[in-house]
Design a protein around this motif. Sequence first.
Motif, PDB file in Angstrom:
ATOM      1  N   ALA A 225      18.966 -50.788  21.240  1.00 41.27           N
ATOM      2  CA  ALA A 225      19.169 -50.977  19.797  1.00 41.27           C
ATOM      3  C   ALA A 225      19.952 -52.252  19.542  1.00 41.27           C
ATOM      4  O   ALA A 225      19.643 -53.023  18.645  1.00 41.27           O
ATOM      5  N   GLN A 226      20.956 -52.480  20.366  1.00 41.94           N
ATOM      6  CA  GLN A 226      21.804 -53.641  20.138  1.00 41.94           C
ATOM      7  C   GLN A 226      21.027 -54.953  20.285  1.00 41.94           C
ATOM      8  O   GLN A 226      21.218 -55.878  19.516  1.00 41.94           O
ATOM      9  N   LYS A 227      20.119 -54.997  21.273  1.00 40.29           N
ATOM     10  CA  LYS A 227      19.356 -56.225  21.488  1.00 40.29           C
ATOM     11  C   LYS A 227      18.021 -56.201  20.746  1.00 40.29           C
ATOM     12  O   LYS A 227      17.182 -57.065  20.970  1.00 40.29           O
ATOM     13  N   SER A 228      17.830 -55.182  19.912  1.00 42.23           N
ATOM     14  CA  SER A 228      16.583 -55.063  19.142  1.00 42.23           C
ATOM     15  C   SER A 228      15.349 -55.006  20.027  1.00 42.23           C
ATOM     16  O   SER A 228      14.312 -55.565  19.688  1.00 42.23           O
ATOM     17  N   GLU A 229      15.441 -54.381  21.172  1.00 41.71           N
ATOM     18  CA  GLU A 229      14.278 -54.272  22.055  1.00 41.71           C
ATOM     19  C   GLU A 229      13.720 -52.850  22.020  1.00 41.71           C
ATOM     20  O   GLU A 229      14.475 -51.881  22.040  1.00 41.71           O
ATOM     21  N   GLY A 230      12.416 -52.773  21.985  1.00 40.56           N
ATOM     22  CA  GLY A 230      11.754 -51.469  21.967  1.00 40.56           C
ATOM     23  C   GLY A 230      11.740 -50.825  20.591  1.00 40.56           C
ATOM     24  O   GLY A 230      11.219 -49.729  20.417  1.00 40.56           O
ATOM     25  N   ILE A 231      12.323 -51.504  19.604  1.00 38.45           N
ATOM     26  CA  ILE A 231      12.428 -50.901  18.273  1.00 38.45           C
ATOM     27  C   ILE A 231      11.057 -50.831  17.601  1.00 38.45           C
ATOM     28  O   ILE A 231      10.725 -49.836  16.957  1.00 38.45           O
ATOM     29  N   ASP A 232      10.265 -51.900  17.766  1.00 42.54           N
ATOM     30  CA  ASP A 232       8.936 -51.890  17.152  1.00 42.54           C
ATOM     31  C   ASP A 232       8.073 -50.768  17.715  1.00 42.54           C
ATOM     32  O   ASP A 232       7.390 -50.068  16.972  1.00 42.54           O
ATOM     33  N   GLU A 233       8.141 -50.612  19.037  1.00 40.50           N
ATOM     34  CA  GLU A 233       7.361 -49.545  19.668  1.00 40.50           C
ATOM     35  C   GLU A 233       7.813 -48.189  19.136  1.00 40.50           C
ATOM     36  O   GLU A 233       6.997 -47.345  18.757  1.00 40.50           O
ATOM     37  N   LEU A 234       9.137 -48.006  19.101  1.00 39.65           N
ATOM     38  CA  LEU A 234       9.684 -46.750  18.610  1.00 39.65           C
ATOM     39  C   LEU A 234       9.212 -46.473  17.191  1.00 39.65           C
ATOM     40  O   LEU A 234       8.756 -45.376  16.850  1.00 39.65           O
ATOM     41  N   TRP A 235       9.309 -47.524  16.377  1.00 41.73           N
ATOM     42  CA  TRP A 235       8.981 -47.353  14.973  1.00 41.73           C
ATOM     43  C   TRP A 235       7.490 -47.033  14.799  1.00 41.73           C
ATOM     44  O   TRP A 235       7.116 -46.200  13.968  1.00 41.73           O
ATOM     45  N   LYS A 236       6.655 -47.659  15.611  1.00 40.53           N
ATOM     46  CA  LYS A 236       5.217 -47.377  15.545  1.00 40.53           C
ATOM     47  C   LYS A 236       4.918 -45.938  15.968  1.00 40.53           C
ATOM     48  O   LYS A 236       4.154 -45.230  15.327  1.00 40.53           O
TER      49      LYS A 236
END
Lengths: 321, 132
Positions: A225-236
């Motif tokens: 979350a802190q580095k904004s990684e994997g957020i798009d995948e999670l959100w999708k």
Amino acid sequence: MKLIQGILQGKVRPLAKAISLVEDNLIDKEELIDQLYPHTGKAAIWGVTGPPGAGKSTLVDKLIDRERSQDHRVAVIAIDPSSPFTGGALLGDRLRMQRHSLDPQVFIRSMASRGHLGGVSWGCSDAIKILDAAGFNTIIIETIGVGQTEIEVVELADLVMLVLAPGMGDEIQAMKAGVMEIGDLFVINKKDLPGSEKLKAEIEYVLNLSSDNPEQLPPVILASAQKSEGIDELWKKLSTKYQQLVKSGYLSARRKERIKKELSRIILYKVHHLLDKKIALQDNIDNWAEQVYLKKDMPYTMVNKQINRFKKEMRLDDSKN
Amino acid sequence: MSSKNVRILIAKPGLDGHDRGAKYIARALKDNGYEVIYTGLRQTPESIVQTAIQEDVDFVGLSLLSGAHNELFPKVVELLKQNQAEDIIVFGGGVIPEEDIPALNQQGIKAIFTPGTPIKDVVSFIEKNRKT
């Protein structure tokens, strides 16, 4: 009620005041909620839960971005524990989301658990209705940092995300009952820490064991979350999961179940209060305890005596009416 | 179970990074039974006021050690008024020179607590001014 008009127009002050009303459990809240109720049911309600320090608030902060990119109005209820000793609380979740404070389409509210033990607060279910009626598209409930049994968010949310971080135990922890069973989606946050891949594999393994239908398995997503990684995948995945819920009809089943639980809870709460008054527990309990302590009465004899006295009084009341 | 809990926002406007005082007061107020919302460093008056309104707090406590209190504290009061939220009580703390206090009071900052103030003074201020 003036508040209601303001809420339906999406005004912030009345909305915030109304949430205080349900938090403080004031009697006006009943009329308020019943009048708003016809306007509810449109928002998607996400629950975010997981142990303390797993990164729930930071993750919610990032999810707000994604929702805003779709022009969705977002409300967050972030719950932190109240002190069982003083009743005070330090509510610090919003610290991680403060950059959204000037976006008029984002509403963030901190709530103290106020003695409630399920990971949420008493006022939470009514606060959700208020936010729903106010027209927010997405309502995110962030629970207190949970242990293994605080799973009440499942009774409030359409969809639950369980946020974990590496370093919290082996696969036996993941097999235990309780919080591991409520995730529609698992997020392994802090994926840059050692052990995150292993934790993902372990969770997938455990989920596989308990499911006959591999298609329906909850997704397990690595993120930072802190580095904004994997957020798009999670959100999708979140959106897909939500669409699935809607299409399969499971969403309405869940919501009906939620209403059932909520009605039971309120009825029992009210009955409990009525009984409390009727039996005059508070006035008598010292005396009853003393009798039992001195062994002049046995525990169950004492309890049954009081229950029978109460039943008799109820019958008298009935015949009077 | 019905009770009115006092809610207090502790915020640091301005640019200084000295948050010991703000954290101390947040913790102490929590230990005295209040619900304290803590926003962290470097908040603008605008974001403090929006937060206060969303959180429906009874008090806003501002902590500032950079010397900008004469601009930033009154700005918060003014913005609350513009948002029809003048019933939210504002108090302040930090390194505030004695001679600035009367003017701040006049501009609607209800109390200023300078370093070394015993926490019981802050609590009695809140008890005196809280809505019942």
